[in-house]
Design a protein around this motif. Structure first.
Motif, PDB file in Angstrom:
ATOM      1  N   LEU A  66      50.966  37.685  55.481  1.00 52.18           N
ATOM      2  CA  LEU A  66      50.849  38.423  56.840  1.00 52.18           C
ATOM      3  C   LEU A  66      50.263  37.455  57.820  1.00 52.18           C
ATOM      4  O   LEU A  66      50.583  37.565  58.793  1.00 52.18           O
ATOM      5  N   MET A  67      49.801  36.375  57.392  1.00 53.29           N
ATOM      6  CA  MET A  67      49.367  35.380  58.343  1.00 53.29           C
ATOM      7  C   MET A  67      50.682  34.767  58.907  1.00 53.29           C
ATOM      8  O   MET A  67      50.642  34.405  60.154  1.00 53.29           O
ATOM      9  N   ARG A  68      51.909  34.475  58.410  1.00 47.66           N
ATOM     10  CA  ARG A  68      52.976  34.090  58.688  1.00 47.66           C
ATOM     11  C   ARG A  68      53.601  34.816  59.929  1.00 47.66           C
ATOM     12  O   ARG A  68      54.003  34.168  60.779  1.00 47.66           O
ATOM     13  N   THR A  69      53.341  36.157  59.763  1.00 47.97           N
ATOM     14  CA  THR A  69      53.683  37.029  60.594  1.00 47.97           C
ATOM     15  C   THR A  69      52.839  37.013  61.874  1.00 47.97           C
ATOM     16  O   THR A  69      53.382  37.003  63.237  1.00 47.97           O
ATOM     17  N   VAL A  70      51.724  36.740  61.817  1.00 48.16           N
ATOM     18  CA  VAL A  70      50.900  36.600  63.078  1.00 48.16           C
ATOM     19  C   VAL A  70      51.016  35.361  63.860  1.00 48.16           C
ATOM     20  O   VAL A  70      51.331  35.286  64.933  1.00 48.16           O
ATOM     21  N   PHE A  71      51.488  34.106  63.005  1.00 48.83           N
ATOM     22  CA  PHE A  71      51.892  32.980  63.592  1.00 48.83           C
ATOM     23  C   PHE A  71      53.119  33.101  64.385  1.00 48.83           C
ATOM     24  O   PHE A  71      53.238  32.690  65.490  1.00 48.83           O
ATOM     25  N   ARG A  72      54.188  33.794  63.581  1.00 53.84           N
ATOM     26  CA  ARG A  72      55.372  34.220  64.528  1.00 53.84           C
ATOM     27  C   ARG A  72      55.154  34.784  65.637  1.00 53.84           C
ATOM     28  O   ARG A  72      55.774  34.548  66.630  1.00 53.84           O
ATOM     29  N   ALA A  73      54.471  35.831  65.518  1.00 55.07           N
ATOM     30  CA  ALA A  73      54.146  36.842  66.553  1.00 55.07           C
ATOM     31  C   ALA A  73      53.606  35.999  67.929  1.00 55.07           C
ATOM     32  O   ALA A  73      53.857  36.144  69.006  1.00 55.07           O
ATOM     33  N   GLY A  74      52.678  35.164  67.494  1.00 58.92           N
ATOM     34  CA  GLY A  74      51.990  34.152  68.421  1.00 58.92           C
ATOM     35  C   GLY A  74      52.924  33.210  69.221  1.00 58.92           C
ATOM     36  O   GLY A  74      52.717  32.920  70.363  1.00 58.92           O
TER      37      GLY A  74
END
Length: 161
Positions: A66-74
């Motif tokens: 989930l945090m990987r997805t947040v980083f990519r979105a950022g």
């Protein structure tokens, strides 16, 4: 404001305005952000040097999916525009540079190595690989844990426009 002065000093050095010719590349090295990437600065006025931020987090540093997805979105252009809007709303002075990312984000265990040779510079990012069971007829060395090259980037080549 202190950060803006920092980038102004790098810009001045990259233009050769600090005495002497500009370096071929300027690298700011950082880490411990739970992922690895290379970002190149795009200044509004021409800079002779290529300016990079090289970020590599320490070995054995994993984060949830989930945090990987947040980083990519950022990392998206939309997120960048939103943050600039929020900064203006909060009264944060604008930073005159933009960033693009030649590589990343990469997650998991990684090592970054800067290789300098005269005026040339290269970045090699390696990641760890786990040992796997030996397959019949395979050499022991082929199944051992080690490092594999994830990406190699020339940092001093001709700037793409």
């Amino acid at each position: 404001q202190h950060l803006s002065r920092h980038w102004d000093q790098i810009q001045d050095s990259g233009r050769g305005e600090t005495g002497g010719p500009p370096p071929a590349t300027i690298c700011v090295v950082s880490g411990d952000v739970h992922h690895t990437y290379l970002a190149e600065a795009d200044y509004p006025a021409p800079v002779a040097s290529r300016v990079y931020q090289v970020t590599c987090s320490p070995m054995h540093n994993t984060i949830p999916r989930l945090m990987r997805t947040v980083f990519r979105a950022g990392w998206s252009r939309r997120a960048e525009r939103l943050m600039r809007h929020l900064d203006r709303f909060a009264g944060v002075p604008p930073v005159p540079i933009h960033w693009h990312h030649p590589t990343g984000p990469h997650f998991g265990n990684a090592l970054a190595m800067l290789v300098f040779d005269g005026r040339s510079a290269n970045l090699v990012i390696e990641r760890s690989v786990k040992a796997r069971p030996l397959i019949a007829g395979e050499d022991q060395h082929e199944s051992e844990a080690g490092l594999e090259i994830l990406v190699e980037v020339e940092l001093t080549g001709v700037r793409e426009t």
